[in-house]
Design a protein around this motif. Structure first.
Motif, mmCIF file in Angstrom:
data_model
loop_
_atom_site.group_PDB
_atom_site.id
_atom_site.type_symbol
_atom_site.label_atom_id
_atom_site.label_comp_id
_atom_site.label_asym_id
_atom_site.label_seq_id
_atom_site.Cartn_x
_atom_site.Cartn_y
_atom_site.Cartn_z
ATOM 1 N N LEU A 117 16.237 -5.144 0.823
ATOM 2 C CA LEU A 117 17.140 -4.328 0.042
ATOM 3 C C LEU A 117 17.159 -3.134 1.018
ATOM 4 C CD1 LEU A 117 18.554 -2.981 -2.351
ATOM 5 C CD2 LEU A 117 16.338 -2.307 -3.216
ATOM 6 N N ILE A 118 16.300 -2.792 1.768
ATOM 7 C CA ILE A 118 16.373 -1.652 2.606
ATOM 8 C C ILE A 118 17.582 -2.008 3.904
ATOM 9 C CG2 ILE A 118 15.437 -0.095 4.573
ATOM 10 C CD1 ILE A 118 12.693 -0.502 2.700
ATOM 11 N N ARG A 119 17.457 -2.902 4.209
ATOM 12 C CA ARG A 119 18.370 -3.621 5.217
ATOM 13 C C ARG A 119 19.705 -3.372 4.796
ATOM 14 N NH1 ARG A 119 14.433 -7.516 7.224
ATOM 15 N NH2 ARG A 119 13.143 -6.455 8.766
ATOM 16 N N SER A 120 19.939 -3.821 3.475
ATOM 17 C CA SER A 120 21.158 -4.448 2.803
ATOM 18 C C SER A 120 21.846 -2.650 2.707
ATOM 19 C CB SER A 120 21.205 -4.975 1.614
ATOM 20 O OG SER A 120 20.738 -4.036 0.417
ATOM 21 N N LEU A 121 21.468 -1.658 2.645
ATOM 22 C CA LEU A 121 21.827 -0.322 2.203
ATOM 23 C C LEU A 121 22.116 0.470 3.541
ATOM 24 C CD1 LEU A 121 19.437 0.353 -0.698
ATOM 25 C CD2 LEU A 121 21.799 -0.596 -1.177
ATOM 26 N N MET A 131 0.806 -1.204 -0.019
ATOM 27 C CA MET A 131 -0.137 0.153 -0.039
ATOM 28 C C MET A 131 0.960 1.133 -0.156
ATOM 29 S SD MET A 131 -2.792 -0.670 2.920
ATOM 30 C CE MET A 131 -4.011 -2.254 2.852
ATOM 31 N N SER A 132 1.892 1.178 0.718
ATOM 32 C CA SER A 132 2.686 2.407 0.719
ATOM 33 C C SER A 132 4.333 2.030 1.233
ATOM 34 C CB SER A 132 2.393 3.509 1.651
ATOM 35 O OG SER A 132 2.716 3.247 2.907
ATOM 36 N N VAL A 133 5.329 2.583 0.665
ATOM 37 C CA VAL A 133 6.691 2.367 1.151
ATOM 38 C C VAL A 133 7.228 3.876 1.308
ATOM 39 C CG1 VAL A 133 8.990 1.513 0.344
ATOM 40 C CG2 VAL A 133 6.661 0.273 -0.272
ATOM 41 N N THR A 134 7.967 3.944 2.651
ATOM 42 C CA THR A 134 8.517 5.188 3.013
ATOM 43 C C THR A 134 9.828 4.768 3.287
ATOM 44 O OG1 THR A 134 6.540 5.962 4.128
ATOM 45 C CG2 THR A 134 8.421 7.078 4.763
ATOM 46 N N ILE A 135 10.757 5.857 2.593
ATOM 47 C CA ILE A 135 12.195 5.605 2.684
ATOM 48 C C ILE A 135 12.844 6.828 3.190
ATOM 49 C CG2 ILE A 135 14.382 5.147 1.497
ATOM 50 C CD1 ILE A 135 12.814 2.665 1.367
ATOM 51 N N VAL A 136 13.840 6.699 4.261
ATOM 52 C CA VAL A 136 14.700 7.726 4.823
ATOM 53 C C VAL A 136 16.004 7.377 4.409
ATOM 54 C CG1 VAL A 136 15.532 8.542 6.847
ATOM 55 C CG2 VAL A 136 13.101 7.824 6.842
ATOM 56 N N ALA A 137 16.648 8.445 3.773
ATOM 57 C CA ALA A 137 18.061 8.347 3.150
ATOM 58 C C ALA A 137 18.547 9.712 3.197
ATOM 59 C CB ALA A 137 17.899 7.872 1.632
ATOM 60 N N LYS A 138 19.759 9.740 3.006
ATOM 61 C CA LYS A 138 20.460 10.966 3.127
ATOM 62 C C LYS A 138 19.899 12.198 2.076
ATOM 63 C CE LYS A 138 23.066 11.550 6.435
ATOM 64 N NZ LYS A 138 22.919 12.511 7.353
ATOM 65 N N GLU A 139 19.913 11.712 0.904
ATOM 66 C CA GLU A 139 19.294 12.404 -0.394
ATOM 67 C C GLU A 139 17.858 12.072 -0.591
ATOM 68 O OE1 GLU A 139 22.301 12.585 -3.556
ATOM 69 O OE2 GLU A 139 23.580 13.744 -2.252
ATOM 70 N N GLY A 142 22.777 3.568 5.758
ATOM 71 C CA GLY A 142 22.044 4.882 5.871
ATOM 72 C C GLY A 142 20.787 4.933 5.255
ATOM 73 N N VAL A 143 20.197 3.829 4.819
ATOM 74 C CA VAL A 143 18.749 3.815 4.417
ATOM 75 C C VAL A 143 17.733 3.062 5.393
ATOM 76 C CG1 VAL A 143 17.334 2.932 2.510
ATOM 77 C CG2 VAL A 143 19.482 4.023 2.068
ATOM 78 N N GLU A 144 16.914 3.689 5.612
ATOM 79 C CA GLU A 144 15.778 3.058 6.470
ATOM 80 C C GLU A 144 14.281 3.040 5.851
ATOM 81 O OE1 GLU A 144 16.740 1.465 9.360
ATOM 82 O OE2 GLU A 144 18.792 2.026 9.121
ATOM 83 N N GLY A 145 13.603 2.124 6.271
ATOM 84 C CA GLY A 145 12.125 2.235 5.570
ATOM 85 C C GLY A 145 10.938 1.620 6.293
ATOM 86 N N ILE A 146 9.913 2.115 5.999
ATOM 87 C CA ILE A 146 8.509 1.407 6.369
ATOM 88 C C ILE A 146 7.954 0.905 5.243
ATOM 89 C CG2 ILE A 146 6.361 1.833 7.872
ATOM 90 C CD1 ILE A 146 7.855 4.413 8.994
#
Ligand code: AMP
Ligand code: MG
Length: 345
Positions: free
Chosen positions: A297-301, A267-275, A303-307
């Motif tokens: 993928l989020i866990r492998s990167l 339904m949705s994906v939220t990503i937190v990143a530097k840019e 500086g990247v977090e997500g919901i």
């Protein structure tokens, strides 16, 4: 979440996403909104001086207007439209900025195993979400053959060429994030150190902690949780942003390049990143990948977090994000484990 609690949250929620700011040290927050890139863009700066604030905000909007002219597929004269019109038959030269954006977008194609595909244009142009038009299976099958980021061929020096006639680039999944990054850059160049730029949910904040509500994917005036961010970007891709429902089926604007149809697992994906460009592209890509592969993928990167909210309404969040996000999911207490958050909307 209880109803009373929800009302409190709603009271501090504006439109899709919210940012709550507190003024300190005699500084004030100045905000302006404009319609650009097909969305409402808000620029907020915190400073003492209204004149400086207005000047900085104006240059930020001008910069985003410039980016729109570069990347839009709706403006015939834009470099991307030029590529789409010509690159099937001949090599097209673009300037270094456009070349870099294309390179970056192709990079997200590789990173997401093709889930984010800048060459999605032939498929996206089949859909009309305003009119509720569903393309035929044959149309989709035919256009699907023309979608592959690996066939957008770049040669150093600024040359772009398509592997096949009929291909088309659509940067709708990254352009707003890129514009937000550029706007933050010009705000900083204008002496602004505390600011937020929000392009319809793709945003970046600098200078202090900003509290940002994450839109609930099914309740218009409700948030899933509140993030506390500083010097970071956040972007959300959702199946509620551009969509229509026909015969009980939701058709939305994030297309799965493997099938040609709207991606079905989130339904949705939220990503937190530097840019913001990165957050934007990864939000779209992870939406297509679905909860399992998207969260991997989020866990492998770094500086990247997500919901991720799955199509069944399950809420997953990556481990670091739990520290900066307060969730209002129904069974949030039960859902928090050492390594991840799991709740329900
Ligand atoms: P966003 O709202 O950032 O998720 O971007 C959605 C927009 O990106 C759509 O309106 C299309 O312009 C484009 N798009 C749709 N599907 C894809 C995809 N699989 N990869 C890249 N861009 C896409
Ligand atoms: Mg995106």
């Amino acid at each position: 979440m209880t109803l009373g609690y929800k009302k409190v949250i709603q009271a501090i929620t504006i439109s899709l996403l919210i940012a709550i700011f507190l003024n300190g040290c005699g500084q004030r927050a100045f905000q302006q909104s404009r319609l650009l890139m097909g969305t409402l863009i808000e620029v907020t700066v915190v400073c003492r001086d209204q004149v400086q604030a207005n000047k900085a905000i104006e240059t930020a909007f001008q910069e985003m207007g410039r980016v729109e002219h570069l990347l839009s597929i709706y403006q015939n004269e834009s470099p991307i439209s030029m590529i789409n019109n010509l690159a099937g038959d001949q090599t097209v030269m673009v300037d270094s900025e456009v070349f870099q954006i294309l390179k970056e977008a192709i990079g997200y194609g590789k990173l997401t195993s093709g889930a984010f595909d800048l060459g999605i244009g032939p498929l996206t142009s089949l859909w009309d979400f305003g009119q509720g038009h569903i393309p035929s299976k044959d149309e989709i099958a035919a256009k699907l053959l023309l979608v592959d980021y690996r066939d957008v061929i770049l040669n150093e020096g600024g040359e772009v060429r398509f592997g096949a006639a009929g291909m088309a680039i659509d940067l709708g999944g990254i352009a707003k994030g890129y514009a937000v990054d550029r706007a933050i850059e010009v705000l900083e160049a204008n002496g602004v150190s505390r600011a937020m730029v929000n392009a319809g949910g793709d945003m970046r904040v600098i200078g202090r902690i900003w509290r940002i509500g994450i839109q609930h994917p099914r309740e218009a005036n409700s948030v899933l949780g509140i993030l506390r961010l500083k010097d970071e970007a956040v972007a959300t891709s959702g199946d509620y942003q551009r969509y229509f429902i026909k015969d009980g089926v939701r058709y939305h604007h994030i297309i799965d390049p493997r099938t040609g149809w709207p991606a079905t697992d989130c339904m949705s994906v939220t990503i937190v990143a530097k840019e913001a460009a990165m957050a934007d592209a990864l939000a779209t890509g992870c939406f297509v990948l679905g909860p399992k592969l998207g969260m991997e993928l989020i866990r492998s990167l770094p500086g990247v977090e997500g919901i991720i909210v799955s199509s069944e309404g399950k809420v997953l969040a990556s481990s670091e994000l739990i520290k900066s996000c307060r969730f209002f999911s129904r069974d949030s207490d039960k859902g928090i484990t050492e390594s991840e958050y799991q709740g329900r909307i």
